[in-house]
Motif scaffolding. Structure first.
Motif, PDB file in Angstrom:
ATOM      1  N   LEU A 143      -7.287   2.043 -11.911  1.00 32.65           N
ATOM      2  CA  LEU A 143      -7.016   2.657 -12.841  1.00 32.65           C
ATOM      3  C   LEU A 143      -5.214   2.935 -13.188  1.00 32.65           C
ATOM      4  CD1 LEU A 143      -9.796   5.373 -13.348  1.00 32.65           C
ATOM      5  CD2 LEU A 143      -8.434   4.179 -14.724  1.00 32.65           C
ATOM      6  N   ASP A 144      -4.625   2.982 -11.559  1.00 33.58           N
ATOM      7  CA  ASP A 144      -3.402   2.685 -10.891  1.00 33.58           C
ATOM      8  C   ASP A 144      -3.042   1.626 -11.758  1.00 33.58           C
ATOM      9  OD1 ASP A 144      -3.526   4.863 -10.528  1.00 33.58           O
ATOM     10  OD2 ASP A 144      -3.538   4.771  -8.126  1.00 33.58           O
ATOM     11  N   GLY A 145      -3.613   0.445 -12.530  1.00 30.16           N
ATOM     12  CA  GLY A 145      -2.706  -1.093 -11.981  1.00 30.16           C
ATOM     13  C   GLY A 145      -3.116  -1.693 -11.671  1.00 30.16           C
ATOM     14  N   CYS A 146      -3.314  -1.473 -10.129  1.00 34.97           N
ATOM     15  CA  CYS A 146      -2.791  -2.318  -8.592  1.00 34.97           C
ATOM     16  C   CYS A 146      -4.178  -2.968  -8.904  1.00 34.97           C
ATOM     17  CB  CYS A 146      -3.084  -1.406  -7.774  1.00 34.97           C
ATOM     18  SG  CYS A 146      -1.777  -0.115  -8.072  1.00 34.97           S
ATOM     19  N   GLU A 147      -4.296  -4.577  -7.627  1.00 38.75           N
ATOM     20  CA  GLU A 147      -4.425  -5.192  -7.690  1.00 38.75           C
ATOM     21  C   GLU A 147      -5.848  -4.960  -7.037  1.00 38.75           C
ATOM     22  OE1 GLU A 147      -7.132  -7.899  -7.512  1.00 38.75           O
ATOM     23  OE2 GLU A 147      -5.116  -8.674  -8.046  1.00 38.75           O
ATOM     24  N   TRP A 148      -7.536  -4.383  -7.065  1.00 42.28           N
ATOM     25  CA  TRP A 148      -8.893  -3.849  -6.506  1.00 42.28           C
ATOM     26  C   TRP A 148      -9.731  -4.725  -5.581  1.00 42.28           C
ATOM     27  CZ3 TRP A 148     -12.863  -6.007  -8.072  1.00 42.28           C
ATOM     28  CH2 TRP A 148     -13.356  -6.720  -9.427  1.00 42.28           C
ATOM     29  N   ARG A 149      -8.829  -6.383  -6.333  1.00 36.32           N
ATOM     30  CA  ARG A 149      -9.822  -6.700  -5.623  1.00 36.32           C
ATOM     31  C   ARG A 149     -10.014  -7.518  -4.024  1.00 36.32           C
ATOM     32  NH1 ARG A 149      -9.551 -11.339 -10.403  1.00 36.32           N
ATOM     33  NH2 ARG A 149      -7.547 -10.156 -10.171  1.00 36.32           N
ATOM     34  N   ALA A 150      -8.211  -6.928  -3.320  1.00 34.93           N
ATOM     35  CA  ALA A 150      -7.780  -6.853  -2.303  1.00 34.93           C
ATOM     36  C   ALA A 150      -8.575  -5.727  -1.528  1.00 34.93           C
ATOM     37  CB  ALA A 150      -6.438  -6.715  -2.452  1.00 34.93           C
ATOM     38  N   LEU A 151      -9.276  -5.028  -2.342  1.00 35.66           N
ATOM     39  CA  LEU A 151      -9.622  -3.972  -1.548  1.00 35.66           C
ATOM     40  C   LEU A 151     -11.100  -3.673  -0.937  1.00 35.66           C
ATOM     41  CD1 LEU A 151      -8.259  -0.482  -3.867  1.00 35.66           C
ATOM     42  CD2 LEU A 151      -7.702  -1.055  -1.762  1.00 35.66           C
ATOM     43  N   GLY A 152     -11.039  -3.449   0.165  1.00 36.91           N
ATOM     44  CA  GLY A 152     -12.408  -4.400   1.258  1.00 36.91           C
ATOM     45  C   GLY A 152     -12.209  -3.260   2.375  1.00 36.91           C
ATOM     46  N   PRO A 153     -13.674  -3.434   3.257  1.00 39.56           N
ATOM     47  CA  PRO A 153     -13.555  -2.617   4.177  1.00 39.56           C
ATOM     48  C   PRO A 153     -12.740  -3.508   5.313  1.00 39.56           C
ATOM     49  CG  PRO A 153     -15.470  -3.690   4.158  1.00 39.56           C
ATOM     50  CD  PRO A 153     -14.314  -4.431   2.618  1.00 39.56           C
ATOM     51  N   ARG A 154     -12.655  -2.529   5.703  1.00 38.92           N
ATOM     52  CA  ARG A 154     -10.838  -3.311   6.850  1.00 38.92           C
ATOM     53  C   ARG A 154     -11.803  -2.973   8.956  1.00 38.92           C
ATOM     54  NH1 ARG A 154      -7.635  -3.504   4.354  1.00 38.92           N
ATOM     55  NH2 ARG A 154      -6.037  -1.630   3.086  1.00 38.92           N
ATOM     56  N   ARG A 155     -11.993  -4.204   9.053  1.00 36.43           N
ATOM     57  CA  ARG A 155     -12.203  -4.912  10.162  1.00 36.43           C
ATOM     58  C   ARG A 155     -12.011  -3.614  11.307  1.00 36.43           C
ATOM     59  NH1 ARG A 155     -11.907 -10.756  11.797  1.00 36.43           N
ATOM     60  NH2 ARG A 155     -13.152  -9.695  13.613  1.00 36.43           N
ATOM     61  N   ARG A 156     -12.625  -3.437  12.239  1.00 35.49           N
ATOM     62  CA  ARG A 156     -11.890  -2.349  13.597  1.00 35.49           C
ATOM     63  C   ARG A 156     -11.997  -3.625  14.194  1.00 35.49           C
ATOM     64  NH1 ARG A 156     -15.185   0.392  17.419  1.00 35.49           N
ATOM     65  NH2 ARG A 156     -14.233   2.335  18.177  1.00 35.49           N
ATOM     66  N   PRO A 157     -10.932  -3.336  15.283  1.00 34.04           N
ATOM     67  CA  PRO A 157      -9.991  -4.388  16.198  1.00 34.04           C
ATOM     68  C   PRO A 157     -11.250  -4.212  17.817  1.00 34.04           C
ATOM     69  CG  PRO A 157      -8.785  -2.262  15.682  1.00 34.04           C
ATOM     70  CD  PRO A 157      -9.717  -2.323  14.905  1.00 34.04           C
ATOM     71  N   GLU A 158     -11.460  -5.214  17.595  1.00 30.87           N
ATOM     72  CA  GLU A 158     -12.767  -5.596  19.450  1.00 30.87           C
ATOM     73  C   GLU A 158     -12.137  -5.235  20.539  1.00 30.87           C
ATOM     74  OE1 GLU A 158     -14.391  -9.032  18.948  1.00 30.87           O
ATOM     75  OE2 GLU A 158     -14.932  -9.007  16.988  1.00 30.87           O
ATOM     76  N   LEU A 159     -10.702  -5.865  21.049  1.00 29.31           N
ATOM     77  CA  LEU A 159      -9.842  -4.921  22.477  1.00 29.31           C
ATOM     78  C   LEU A 159      -8.770  -4.557  22.338  1.00 29.31           C
ATOM     79  CD1 LEU A 159     -10.183  -9.103  23.483  1.00 29.31           C
ATOM     80  CD2 LEU A 159     -11.520  -6.691  23.559  1.00 29.31           C
ATOM     81  N   ALA A 160      -8.317  -3.379  22.607  1.00 32.54           N
ATOM     82  CA  ALA A 160      -7.019  -2.805  22.513  1.00 32.54           C
ATOM     83  C   ALA A 160      -5.952  -3.631  23.460  1.00 32.54           C
ATOM     84  CB  ALA A 160      -7.236  -1.695  23.246  1.00 32.54           C
TER      85      ALA A 160
END
Length: 116
Positions: A98-115
């Protein structure tokens, strides 16, 4: 902006839709073309050939609603691989659309495994 309710299902109708259709014509398209129930509370999104206009159709439990949005500049991003049917979107992807933005790039963010 009014926040969508939790658990809202959003369906994007692939391909090109005749934007002269009103809510009755789009409801018939959902029922016959997509084989879905237009009164199930889900949101159905449609885009025309020019790509600067979308229509959202949903039943809010009381009546059929139709939202139309036209961009002043640019086009709404739409899937090009699928020519028929529909694909599911999340509410965050609907907001980006609805904002006219690219919606296909939105997805679940990967959580880092190591700090480190």
């Amino acid at each position: 902006m009014i926040a969508p309710p939790a658990g809202l299902r959003v369906w994007l109708a692939c391909g090109v839709t005749d934007m002269r259709k009103g809510m009755t014509g789009l409801a018939m398209l959902v029922q016959q073309g997509l084989a879905e129930d237009p009164f199930n509370g889900a949101v159905y999104a449609f885009r025309g050939r020019r790509a600067g206009l979308i229509k959202l159709l949903w039943h809010d439990g009381i009546g059929l609603c139709l939202l139309t949005k036209r961009l002043e500049h640019g086009q709404f991003p739409w899937p090009t691989t699928a020519t028929t049917g529909c694909i599911a979107l999340s509410t965050a992807q609907l907001a980006a659309l609805l904002d006219g933005c690219e919606w296909r790039a939105l997805g679940p963010r990967r959580r880092p495994e190591l700090a480190g």
